[in-house]
Design an enzyme around this catalytic site. Structure first.
Site, PDB file in Angstrom:
ATOM      1  N   ASN A  10       0.872  -1.176   0.000  1.00  0.00           N
ATOM      2  CA  ASN A  10       0.000   0.000   0.000  1.00  0.00           C
ATOM      3  C   ASN A  10       0.905   1.220   0.000  1.00  0.00           C
ATOM      4  O   ASN A  10       1.553   1.508   1.005  1.00  0.00           O
ATOM      5  CB  ASN A  10      -0.885  -0.050   1.261  1.00  0.00           C
ATOM      6  CG  ASN A  10      -1.690   1.223   1.455  1.00  0.00           C
ATOM      7  OD1 ASN A  10      -1.741   2.081   0.582  1.00  0.00           O
ATOM      8  ND2 ASN A  10      -2.311   1.344   2.622  1.00  0.00           N
ATOM      9  N   TRP A  11       0.951   1.908  -1.143  1.00  0.00           N
ATOM     10  CA  TRP A  11       1.875   3.049  -1.252  1.00  0.00           C
ATOM     11  C   TRP A  11       1.313   4.330  -0.669  1.00  0.00           C
ATOM     12  O   TRP A  11       1.970   5.377  -0.720  1.00  0.00           O
ATOM     13  CB  TRP A  11       2.286   3.240  -2.724  1.00  0.00           C
ATOM     14  CG  TRP A  11       3.324   2.243  -3.175  1.00  0.00           C
ATOM     15  CD1 TRP A  11       4.011   1.367  -2.378  1.00  0.00           C
ATOM     16  CD2 TRP A  11       3.815   2.032  -4.509  1.00  0.00           C
ATOM     17  NE1 TRP A  11       4.889   0.625  -3.132  1.00  0.00           N
ATOM     18  CE2 TRP A  11       4.795   1.016  -4.449  1.00  0.00           C
ATOM     19  CE3 TRP A  11       3.529   2.610  -5.747  1.00  0.00           C
ATOM     20  CZ2 TRP A  11       5.480   0.563  -5.566  1.00  0.00           C
ATOM     21  CZ3 TRP A  11       4.211   2.157  -6.873  1.00  0.00           C
ATOM     22  CH2 TRP A  11       5.183   1.143  -6.780  1.00  0.00           C
ATOM     23  N   LYS A  12       0.087   4.286  -0.180  1.00  0.00           N
ATOM     24  CA  LYS A  12      -0.515   5.465   0.451  1.00  0.00           C
ATOM     25  C   LYS A  12      -0.280   6.714  -0.413  1.00  0.00           C
ATOM     26  O   LYS A  12      -0.283   6.609  -1.635  1.00  0.00           O
ATOM     27  CB  LYS A  12       0.042   5.621   1.874  1.00  0.00           C
ATOM     28  CG  LYS A  12      -0.111   4.324   2.671  1.00  0.00           C
ATOM     29  CD  LYS A  12       0.179   4.442   4.128  1.00  0.00           C
ATOM     30  CE  LYS A  12      -0.058   3.091   4.797  1.00  0.00           C
ATOM     31  NZ  LYS A  12       0.171   3.114   6.228  1.00  0.00           N
ATOM     32  N   HIS A  97      -9.348   1.061   5.134  1.00  0.00           N
ATOM     33  CA  HIS A  97      -8.051   1.190   5.809  1.00  0.00           C
ATOM     34  C   HIS A  97      -8.211   2.107   7.022  1.00  0.00           C
ATOM     35  O   HIS A  97      -8.982   3.066   6.983  1.00  0.00           O
ATOM     36  CB  HIS A  97      -7.012   1.762   4.831  1.00  0.00           C
ATOM     37  CG  HIS A  97      -5.622   1.718   5.385  1.00  0.00           C
ATOM     38  ND1 HIS A  97      -5.165   2.657   6.276  1.00  0.00           N
ATOM     39  CD2 HIS A  97      -4.623   0.816   5.221  1.00  0.00           C
ATOM     40  CE1 HIS A  97      -3.916   2.342   6.622  1.00  0.00           C
ATOM     41  NE2 HIS A  97      -3.564   1.231   5.991  1.00  0.00           N
ATOM     42  N   GLU A  99      -6.521   4.439   8.152  1.00  0.00           N
ATOM     43  CA  GLU A  99      -6.296   5.870   7.913  1.00  0.00           C
ATOM     44  C   GLU A  99      -7.537   6.515   7.316  1.00  0.00           C
ATOM     45  O   GLU A  99      -7.827   7.686   7.574  1.00  0.00           O
ATOM     46  CB  GLU A  99      -5.063   6.060   7.011  1.00  0.00           C
ATOM     47  CG  GLU A  99      -3.777   5.816   7.797  1.00  0.00           C
ATOM     48  CD  GLU A  99      -2.617   5.281   6.974  1.00  0.00           C
ATOM     49  OE1 GLU A  99      -2.649   5.367   5.736  1.00  0.00           O
ATOM     50  OE2 GLU A  99      -1.668   4.747   7.593  1.00  0.00           O
ATOM     51  N   GLU A 169      -5.102  -5.286  10.666  1.00  0.00           N
ATOM     52  CA  GLU A 169      -4.045  -4.305  10.888  1.00  0.00           C
ATOM     53  C   GLU A 169      -4.299  -3.588  12.210  1.00  0.00           C
ATOM     54  O   GLU A 169      -5.094  -2.632  12.250  1.00  0.00           O
ATOM     55  CB  GLU A 169      -4.038  -3.272   9.765  1.00  0.00           C
ATOM     56  CG  GLU A 169      -3.839  -3.876   8.397  1.00  0.00           C
ATOM     57  CD  GLU A 169      -3.295  -2.860   7.411  1.00  0.00           C
ATOM     58  OE1 GLU A 169      -2.158  -3.046   6.965  1.00  0.00           O
ATOM     59  OE2 GLU A 169      -3.975  -1.869   7.130  1.00  0.00           O
ATOM     60  N   GLY A 175       2.807   1.843  10.843  1.00  0.00           N
ATOM     61  CA  GLY A 175       3.782   2.922  10.697  1.00  0.00           C
ATOM     62  C   GLY A 175       4.500   3.289  11.984  1.00  0.00           C
ATOM     63  O   GLY A 175       5.176   4.311  12.057  1.00  0.00           O
ATOM     64  N   SER A 215       3.735  -2.519  10.267  1.00  0.00           N
ATOM     65  CA  SER A 215       5.188  -2.601  10.425  1.00  0.00           C
ATOM     66  C   SER A 215       5.781  -3.942   9.992  1.00  0.00           C
ATOM     67  O   SER A 215       6.702  -4.451  10.621  1.00  0.00           O
ATOM     68  CB  SER A 215       5.603  -2.253  11.860  1.00  0.00           C
ATOM     69  OG  SER A 215       5.205  -0.936  12.179  1.00  0.00           O
ATOM     70  N   GLY A 236       2.925  -1.201   4.253  1.00  0.00           N
ATOM     71  CA  GLY A 236       2.983   0.219   3.928  1.00  0.00           C
ATOM     72  C   GLY A 236       4.431   0.627   3.683  1.00  0.00           C
ATOM     73  O   GLY A 236       4.986   0.417   2.599  1.00  0.00           O
ATOM     74  N   GLY A 237       5.065   1.178   4.715  1.00  0.00           N
ATOM     75  CA  GLY A 237       6.412   1.747   4.607  1.00  0.00           C
ATOM     76  C   GLY A 237       7.402   0.884   3.836  1.00  0.00           C
ATOM     77  O   GLY A 237       8.071   1.370   2.916  1.00  0.00           O
TER      78      GLY A 237
HETATM   79  P1  PGA Z   1       3.071  -0.011   7.671  1.00  0.00           P
HETATM   80  O1  PGA Z   1       1.585   0.224   7.104  1.00  0.00           O
HETATM   81  O2  PGA Z   1       3.597  -1.260   7.019  1.00  0.00           O
HETATM   82  O3  PGA Z   1       3.840   1.226   7.270  1.00  0.00           O
HETATM   83  O4  PGA Z   1       2.955  -0.157   9.152  1.00  0.00           O
HETATM   84  C1  PGA Z   1       0.707  -0.852   6.937  1.00  0.00           C
HETATM   85  C2  PGA Z   1      -0.578  -0.368   6.339  1.00  0.00           C
HETATM   86  O5  PGA Z   1      -1.031   0.744   6.672  1.00  0.00           O
HETATM   87  O6  PGA Z   1      -1.198  -1.076   5.524  1.00  0.00           O
END
Ligand code: PGA
Length: 252
Positions: A10-12, A97, A99, A169, A175, A215, A236-237
């Site tokens: 997920n590149w957000k 998600h 966020e 998640e 993150g 993470s 994500g990251g």
């Molecule tokens: P993260 O994000 O790997 O940076 O913790 C995961 C996500 O939001 O899907």
């Protein structure tokens, strides 16, 4: 048949079109050797979907969107429909998600409508669920997940949901560098599979892919993937760097 693992990035709100195309091109080369055994998906921003899909046209890895709107078309400034996602090359769509729940008023009700729109269009929804740190401390984890699953999946039959992917998640692990321990993650994944079994039947539950997210890094993926009920990861990251994403996709 066993569940086919899914490693999803997920590149957000990172990477413009050029950067996304470049990274996707690198990833398609780096993960080519694992695609016979696992599914790989990348979710760039909306604007980069079509150029990324074009770039990786010959690679059997998948493109996903980070969100969807439930109406087919209409005067909804700024929204993107299922048909638009498909025409841009998407196969998957991330829905709910944390966020989006936290910053953009996503509710279980809107999640439900979005899942319906995705399924109607043959997109594979990746339904994200998870508890906050405070909810975990107050021992609300399971009741929060219960609600998110029951409301998010209300009105669907097992047949409707045969391709659905769930991503667990924990919000406190996204993150933050804090990963759930493998035992914590397995406990919750097992709970989710049981719950799906109770409300939609064990056939669906046994086949459903449940991803872990929060993470995930090259150095913790193998132990997570060794857990019985963890079928992949939403990253994500660590998905932003093609090398580290590829290492995660080579978890075996
Ligand atoms: P993260 O994000 O790997 O940076 O913790 C995961 C996500 O939001 O899907």
């Amino acid at each position: 048949m066993g569940r086919r693992p899914l490693i999803a990035g997920n590149w957000k709100m990172y990477k413009n079109c050029q950067e996304a195309v470049e990274a996707a091109g690198e990833i398609s080369m780096l993960v080519a050797d694992v695609l016979s055994d696992i599914d790989v998906m990348i979710a760039p921003t909306f604007t980069a979907l079509a150029p990324v899909a074009e770039k990786i046209e010959d690679s059997p890895f998948f493109i996903g969107a980070q969100d969807i709107f439930w109406e087919k078309e209409g005067a909804y400034t700024g929204q993107i429909s299922a048909d638009m996602l498909i025409s841009a090359g998407c196969k998957y769509v991330i829905i709910g998600h944390s966020e989006r729940r936290q910053f953009f008023h996503e509710t279980d009700d809107t999640v439900n409508k979005k899942i319906k729109a995705a399924l109607d269009a043959d997109l594979v929804p990746v339904l994200c669920i998870g508890e906050t740190e405070q909810e975990r401390e107050n021992e609300k984890t399971f009741s929060v997940l219960d609600n998110q699953i029951k409301k998010g999946l209300e009105g669907f039959s097992p047949e409707d949901l045969k391709n659905l992917v769930i991503a667990y998640e924990p919000v406190w692990a996204i993150g933050t560098g804090k990963t759930a321990t493998t035992d914590q993650a397995q406990e919750v994944h097992n709970y989710i599979r049981d719950l799906i079994g109770k409300i939609l039947g064990t056939d669906l539950a046994d086949d459903m892919r449940i991803l872990y997210g929060g993470s995930v890094k090259p150095d913790n993926i193998s132990e997570l993937m060794a857990m019985t009920d963890i079928d992949g990861a939403l990253i994500g990251g660590a998905s932003l760097d093609p090398e580290s994403f590829s290492k995660i996709a080579h978890f075996t």
